[in-house]
Design a protein around this motif. Structure first.
Motif, mmCIF file in Angstrom:
data_model
loop_
_atom_site.group_PDB
_atom_site.id
_atom_site.type_symbol
_atom_site.label_atom_id
_atom_site.label_comp_id
_atom_site.label_asym_id
_atom_site.label_seq_id
_atom_site.Cartn_x
_atom_site.Cartn_y
_atom_site.Cartn_z
ATOM 1 N N ARG A 1 -3.057 14.428 -6.582
ATOM 2 C CA ARG A 1 -4.062 13.357 -6.588
ATOM 3 C C ARG A 1 -5.115 13.599 -5.518
ATOM 4 N NH1 ARG A 1 0.513 9.951 -6.737
ATOM 5 N NH2 ARG A 1 0.013 9.383 -4.599
ATOM 6 N N GLN A 2 -4.694 14.101 -4.373
ATOM 7 C CA GLN A 2 -5.633 14.357 -3.270
ATOM 8 C C GLN A 2 -6.673 15.408 -3.667
ATOM 9 O OE1 GLN A 2 -5.662 12.673 -0.335
ATOM 10 N NE2 GLN A 2 -7.456 13.788 0.360
ATOM 11 N N THR A 3 -6.263 16.397 -4.459
ATOM 12 C CA THR A 3 -7.191 17.455 -4.857
ATOM 13 C C THR A 3 -7.991 17.096 -6.111
ATOM 14 O OG1 THR A 3 -5.469 18.622 -6.100
ATOM 15 C CG2 THR A 3 -5.825 19.301 -3.814
ATOM 16 N N GLY A 4 -7.791 15.905 -6.637
ATOM 17 C CA GLY A 4 -8.610 15.429 -7.734
ATOM 18 C C GLY A 4 -8.035 15.599 -9.123
ATOM 19 N N GLN A 5 -6.758 15.928 -9.239
ATOM 20 C CA GLN A 5 -6.160 16.066 -10.567
ATOM 21 C C GLN A 5 -5.990 14.687 -11.192
ATOM 22 O OE1 GLN A 5 -2.745 18.684 -10.856
ATOM 23 N NE2 GLN A 5 -3.324 19.636 -8.916
ATOM 24 N N LYS A 6 -6.317 14.610 -12.473
ATOM 25 C CA LYS A 6 -6.170 13.360 -13.218
ATOM 26 C C LYS A 6 -5.419 13.670 -14.506
ATOM 27 C CE LYS A 6 -9.728 10.787 -11.131
ATOM 28 N NZ LYS A 6 -9.266 11.032 -9.825
ATOM 29 N N GLY A 7 -4.254 13.094 -14.667
ATOM 30 C CA GLY A 7 -3.472 13.330 -15.874
ATOM 31 C C GLY A 7 -3.210 14.800 -16.087
ATOM 32 N N CYS A 8 -3.537 15.288 -17.267
ATOM 33 C CA CYS A 8 -3.328 16.704 -17.576
ATOM 34 C C CYS A 8 -4.568 17.540 -17.290
ATOM 35 C CB CYS A 8 -2.918 16.862 -19.047
ATOM 36 S SG CYS A 8 -1.276 16.202 -19.369
ATOM 37 N N PHE B 1 0.808 -1.202 0.000
ATOM 38 C CA PHE B 1 0.000 0.000 0.000
ATOM 39 C C PHE B 1 0.852 1.267 0.000
ATOM 40 C CE2 PHE B 1 -3.070 -3.092 1.686
ATOM 41 C CZ PHE B 1 -4.003 -2.972 0.674
ATOM 42 N N PHE B 2 2.068 1.222 0.548
ATOM 43 C CA PHE B 2 2.949 2.394 0.529
ATOM 44 C C PHE B 2 3.271 2.793 -0.900
ATOM 45 C CE2 PHE B 2 7.204 4.239 0.256
ATOM 46 C CZ PHE B 2 7.047 5.342 1.077
ATOM 47 N N PHE B 3 3.500 1.819 -1.746
ATOM 48 C CA PHE B 3 3.855 2.114 -3.126
ATOM 49 C C PHE B 3 2.632 2.299 -4.019
ATOM 50 C CE2 PHE B 3 7.922 0.452 -1.684
ATOM 51 C CZ PHE B 3 8.738 1.467 -2.134
ATOM 52 N N GLY B 4 1.464 2.412 -3.424
ATOM 53 C CA GLY B 4 0.273 2.775 -4.171
ATOM 54 C C GLY B 4 -0.308 1.667 -5.013
ATOM 55 N N MET B 5 -0.060 0.424 -4.643
ATOM 56 C CA MET B 5 -0.561 -0.675 -5.457
ATOM 57 C C MET B 5 -1.938 -1.131 -4.991
ATOM 58 S SD MET B 5 2.905 -2.824 -5.674
ATOM 59 C CE MET B 5 4.438 -1.953 -5.758
ATOM 60 N N GLY B 6 -2.360 -0.672 -3.830
ATOM 61 C CA GLY B 6 -3.657 -1.075 -3.298
ATOM 62 C C GLY B 6 -4.604 0.098 -3.197
ATOM 63 N N GLU B 7 -5.864 -0.200 -2.972
ATOM 64 C CA GLU B 7 -6.888 0.838 -2.893
ATOM 65 C C GLU B 7 -7.231 1.172 -1.449
ATOM 66 O OE1 GLU B 7 -8.143 2.511 -5.458
ATOM 67 O OE2 GLU B 7 -6.713 1.422 -6.700
ATOM 68 N N TYR B 8 -6.483 0.666 -0.498
ATOM 69 C CA TYR B 8 -6.756 0.852 0.912
ATOM 70 C C TYR B 8 -6.552 2.302 1.328
ATOM 71 C CZ TYR B 8 -6.017 0.407 5.932
ATOM 72 O OH TYR B 8 -6.083 0.560 7.280
ATOM 73 N N GLN B 9 -7.490 2.825 2.116
ATOM 74 C CA GLN B 9 -7.334 4.175 2.653
ATOM 75 C C GLN B 9 -8.051 4.273 3.984
ATOM 76 O OE1 GLN B 9 -9.304 7.300 0.538
ATOM 77 N NE2 GLN B 9 -8.688 8.818 2.012
ATOM 78 N N LYS B 10 -7.328 4.665 5.014
ATOM 79 C CA LYS B 10 -7.943 4.945 6.300
ATOM 80 C C LYS B 10 -8.541 6.340 6.218
ATOM 81 C CE LYS B 10 -4.553 2.373 9.010
ATOM 82 N NZ LYS B 10 -3.474 2.496 9.982
ATOM 83 N N SER B 11 -9.579 6.573 6.991
ATOM 84 C CA SER B 11 -10.134 7.927 6.992
ATOM 85 C C SER B 11 -9.130 8.866 7.629
ATOM 86 C CB SER B 11 -11.459 7.954 7.767
ATOM 87 O OG SER B 11 -11.231 7.669 9.120
ATOM 88 N N GLY B 12 -9.080 10.087 7.123
ATOM 89 C CA GLY B 12 -8.128 11.057 7.646
ATOM 90 C C GLY B 12 -6.720 10.858 7.126
ATOM 91 N N GLU B 13 -6.564 10.152 6.014
ATOM 92 C CA GLU B 13 -5.248 9.965 5.405
ATOM 93 C C GLU B 13 -5.317 10.370 3.944
ATOM 94 O OE1 GLU B 13 -3.737 6.037 5.854
ATOM 95 O OE2 GLU B 13 -3.440 6.240 7.999
ATOM 96 N N GLN C 1 -5.405 10.024 0.000
ATOM 97 C CA GLN C 1 -6.082 9.022 -0.820
ATOM 98 C C GLN C 1 -5.109 8.036 -1.447
ATOM 99 O OE1 GLN C 1 -8.446 11.027 -3.732
ATOM 100 N NE2 GLN C 1 -9.928 11.737 -2.223
ATOM 101 N N GLY C 2 -3.917 8.484 -1.779
ATOM 102 C CA GLY C 2 -2.935 7.604 -2.408
ATOM 103 C C GLY C 2 -1.627 7.623 -1.656
ATOM 104 N N ALA C 3 -0.811 6.634 -1.938
ATOM 105 C CA ALA C 3 0.493 6.528 -1.295
ATOM 106 C C ALA C 3 1.440 7.602 -1.827
ATOM 107 C CB ALA C 3 1.090 5.148 -1.557
ATOM 108 N N LEU C 4 2.433 7.938 -1.037
ATOM 109 C CA LEU C 4 3.423 8.934 -1.442
ATOM 110 C C LEU C 4 4.113 8.506 -2.736
ATOM 111 C CD1 LEU C 4 4.977 11.548 -0.825
ATOM 112 C CD2 LEU C 4 6.595 10.156 0.479
ATOM 113 N N CYS C 5 4.460 7.250 -2.848
ATOM 114 C CA CYS C 5 5.135 6.743 -4.044
ATOM 115 C C CYS C 5 4.149 6.047 -4.973
ATOM 116 C CB CYS C 5 6.262 5.801 -3.640
ATOM 117 S SG CYS C 5 7.549 6.619 -2.694
ATOM 118 N N GLY C 6 2.948 6.585 -5.094
ATOM 119 C CA GLY C 6 1.919 5.974 -5.919
ATOM 120 C C GLY C 6 1.909 6.490 -7.342
ATOM 121 N N CYS C 7 3.075 6.627 -7.926
ATOM 122 C CA CYS C 7 3.194 7.177 -9.285
ATOM 123 C C CYS C 7 2.440 6.352 -10.318
ATOM 124 C CB CYS C 7 4.657 7.269 -9.695
ATOM 125 S SG CYS C 7 5.612 8.378 -8.661
#
Length: 136
Positions: free
Chosen positions: A120-127, A11-23, A25-31
């Motif tokens: 990603r947290q603010t909802g940006q997708k691609g360009c 989950f750290f590398f952003g391979m999972g969809e897990y999210q605790k509330s108050g965290e 949405q994606g992992a720091l290294c979820g490129c």
């Protein structure tokens, strides 16, 4: 216990969809979550940074914030300070508990990953940028 560590890395590398509330949405290294946004952030970090700040302010002044970020690069630690400030604003807006040490380390160790995580947290997708918070 081994499986717990394995899941944490997953989950750290952003391979999972897990999210605790108050965290975040994606992992720091979820490129890998959004390759287009990843490439945009690596090539032109001022663009997603400007979009993030404009979104948080509820304006469409992303060019202004992108320019401020670019100007901050003339100072050695300028971009890190700008990103820590942006992470603080994202945490406030989305109810993510404050963690200044984590924010500083994130910005110092991988500035681009930190900028992308905020984007990603603010909802940006691609360009595509999200509409500013106050203009939805």
């Amino acid at each position: 216990e081994y499986m717990g560590h394995l899941l944490s890395v997953y989950f750290f590398f952003g391979m999972g969809e897990y999210q605790k509330s108050g965290e975040y949405q994606g992992a720091l290294c979820g490129c890998c979550d959004d390759v287009t946004l990843c490439l945009l952030t690596w090539c032109f970090p001022c663009v997603p940074y400007g979009r993030t700040m404009a979104h948080l302010e509820g304006t469409d002044e992303c060019v202004k914030w992108g320019a401020v970020f670019c100007l901050s690069t003339f100072f050695a630690i300028g971009p890190v300070i700008m990103e820590v400030w942006a992470r603080t604003k994202v945490r406030e807006k989305y109810g993510i508990p404050a963690d200044m040490v984590n924010d500083i380390l994130s910005a110092l160790c991988c500035l681009v990953c930190s900028i992308q995580q905020n984007a990603r947290q603010t909802g940006q997708k691609g360009c595509d940028a999200p509409p500013p918070a106050g203009m939805k």
